[in-house]
Scaffold this motif. Structure first.
Motif, PDB file in Angstrom:
ATOM      1  N   VAL A 158       0.839  -1.201   0.000  1.00 40.58           N
ATOM      2  CA  VAL A 158       0.000   0.000   0.000  1.00 40.58           C
ATOM      3  C   VAL A 158       0.872   1.247   0.000  1.00 40.58           C
ATOM      4  O   VAL A 158       1.779   1.373   0.823  1.00 40.58           O
ATOM      5  N   CYS A 159       0.573   2.166  -0.900  1.00 43.89           N
ATOM      6  CA  CYS A 159       1.248   3.460  -0.942  1.00 43.89           C
ATOM      7  C   CYS A 159       0.186   4.504  -1.293  1.00 43.89           C
ATOM      8  O   CYS A 159      -0.173   4.668  -2.463  1.00 43.89           O
ATOM      9  N   TYR A 178      -6.662  -3.595   3.667  1.00 37.51           N
ATOM     10  CA  TYR A 178      -5.365  -3.952   3.089  1.00 37.51           C
ATOM     11  C   TYR A 178      -4.231  -3.645   4.068  1.00 37.51           C
ATOM     12  O   TYR A 178      -3.273  -4.404   4.178  1.00 37.51           O
ATOM     13  N   ILE A 179      -4.356  -2.528   4.761  1.00 40.04           N
ATOM     14  CA  ILE A 179      -3.335  -2.151   5.747  1.00 40.04           C
ATOM     15  C   ILE A 179      -3.319  -3.148   6.900  1.00 40.04           C
ATOM     16  O   ILE A 179      -2.252  -3.539   7.384  1.00 40.04           O
ATOM     17  N   TRP A 226      -6.951   7.867   2.634  1.00 38.17           N
ATOM     18  CA  TRP A 226      -6.522   6.586   2.079  1.00 38.17           C
ATOM     19  C   TRP A 226      -6.291   5.554   3.164  1.00 38.17           C
ATOM     20  O   TRP A 226      -6.462   4.362   2.935  1.00 38.17           O
ATOM     21  N   ARG A 227      -5.915   5.994   4.357  1.00 38.85           N
ATOM     22  CA  ARG A 227      -5.741   5.039   5.464  1.00 38.85           C
ATOM     23  C   ARG A 227      -7.073   4.376   5.785  1.00 38.85           C
ATOM     24  O   ARG A 227      -7.139   3.179   6.027  1.00 38.85           O
ATOM     25  N   VAL A 270      -2.676   0.220  -4.315  1.00 40.43           N
ATOM     26  CA  VAL A 270      -2.589  -1.080  -3.642  1.00 40.43           C
ATOM     27  C   VAL A 270      -2.294  -2.132  -4.704  1.00 40.43           C
ATOM     28  O   VAL A 270      -3.032  -2.256  -5.678  1.00 40.43           O
ATOM     29  N   ARG A 303       1.446  -9.632   8.260  1.00 36.56           N
ATOM     30  CA  ARG A 303       2.276 -10.281   7.241  1.00 36.56           C
ATOM     31  C   ARG A 303       3.029 -11.494   7.753  1.00 36.56           C
ATOM     32  O   ARG A 303       3.293 -12.407   6.985  1.00 36.56           O
ATOM     33  N   TRP A 343      -1.514  -6.232   5.738  1.00 28.16           N
ATOM     34  CA  TRP A 343      -0.068  -5.984   5.762  1.00 28.16           C
ATOM     35  C   TRP A 343       0.459  -6.124   7.188  1.00 28.16           C
ATOM     36  O   TRP A 343       1.518  -6.704   7.413  1.00 28.16           O
ATOM     37  N   GLY A 344      -0.284  -5.618   8.151  1.00 28.11           N
ATOM     38  CA  GLY A 344       0.125  -5.704   9.554  1.00 28.11           C
ATOM     39  C   GLY A 344       0.236  -7.143  10.045  1.00 28.11           C
ATOM     40  O   GLY A 344       0.987  -7.417  10.985  1.00 28.11           O
ATOM     41  N   HIS A 385      -8.301   2.202   2.489  1.00 31.45           N
ATOM     42  CA  HIS A 385      -7.584   0.946   2.305  1.00 31.45           C
ATOM     43  C   HIS A 385      -7.306   0.236   3.630  1.00 31.45           C
ATOM     44  O   HIS A 385      -6.386  -0.581   3.718  1.00 31.45           O
ATOM     45  N   GLY A 386      -8.121   0.508   4.627  1.00 34.66           N
ATOM     46  CA  GLY A 386      -7.960  -0.091   5.951  1.00 34.66           C
ATOM     47  C   GLY A 386      -7.805  -1.601   5.960  1.00 34.66           C
ATOM     48  O   GLY A 386      -6.887  -2.129   6.595  1.00 34.66           O
TER      49      GLY A 386
END
Length: 158
Positions: A48-49, A101-102, A94-95, A53, A108, A105-106, A98-99
C-alpha cells in the motif's frame, strides 16, 4: 535487428537454460541491512502506498528465494483498485479507504509462503509445470510464435 535476435533467443530457450534461482549466490554477499526482514519477502500481502494497492505474490516465484515451487494459489483481484482516478479533485482518507489492506499488511508474519528448499532440478511432470503451461504466454509477439513453429518443424525434420 537486436530485438529480433533477442526474441529468437527467448523462443529457443529450453528449461535447462533458465536460471531459476538468480539471486542465490548474491544474497550471501549483500550487507545485513539489505537482507533484513527476509521473511517479509515471502509474505503474500498487499503493498500500500497512499491510493495505490498492489498484491505481492511471492508464491508464484518461490524458486527465486531458493524454495521449492508448488502450484500457486488463485489470485483474488479487486478491480476497484485499478479504477481509482486521481485526475479530478480527490479528498479521501486513504488510510481509511484501504484499511482492510493495511490490516492484512500488519499481519504479514502470518501470511508467509512456506516451502522446503529447492534441491536439484524440478521434474518436467511436476504439478507446477502442469499449471504453468496453460496459463502462461510463451511468445512476446506473433513473429516469435511463427519463429517457434518454424524452429520446432526444423527440429522434427533433422
Amino acid at each position: 535487428m537486436a530485438l529480433i535476435y533477442y526474441r529468437e533467443q527467448l523462443v529457443r530457450m529450453q528449461p535447462g537454460q533458465i536460471m531459476w534461482q538468480p539471486y542465490e549466490a548474491d544474497l550471501g554477499r549483500l550487507p545485513a541491512f539489505c537482507v533484513a526482514g527476509r521473511d517479509t519477502w515471502t509474505a503474500r500481502v498487499p503493498l500500500v502506498c497512499f491510493c495505490i494497492v498492489e498484491t505481492h505474490h511471492p508464491d508464484r516465484v518461490l524458486r527465486q528465494f531458493g524454495l521449492a515451487q508448488e502450484r500457486p494459489d488463485h489470485v483474488v483481484y479487486d478491480h476497484r483498485l485499478h479504477r481509482i482516478d486521481l485526475r479530478g479533485k480527490v479528498e479521501k482518507n486513504w488510510r481509511e479507504e484501504h484499511g482492510p489492506y493495511i490490516l492484512t499488511w500488519g499481519m504479514r508474519q502470518q501470511r508467509l509462503c512456506h516451502a522446503p528448499p529447492q534441491i536439484g532440478e524440478m521434474p518436467c511432470d511436476h504439478a507446477y509445470y502442469r499449471w504453468y503451461c496453460p496459463v502462461t504466454r510463451k511468445y512476446v509477439d506473433r513473429n516469435s510464435a511463427k519463429l517457434d513453429i518454424m524452429y520446432m518443424y526444423e527440429r522434427r525434420i533433422n
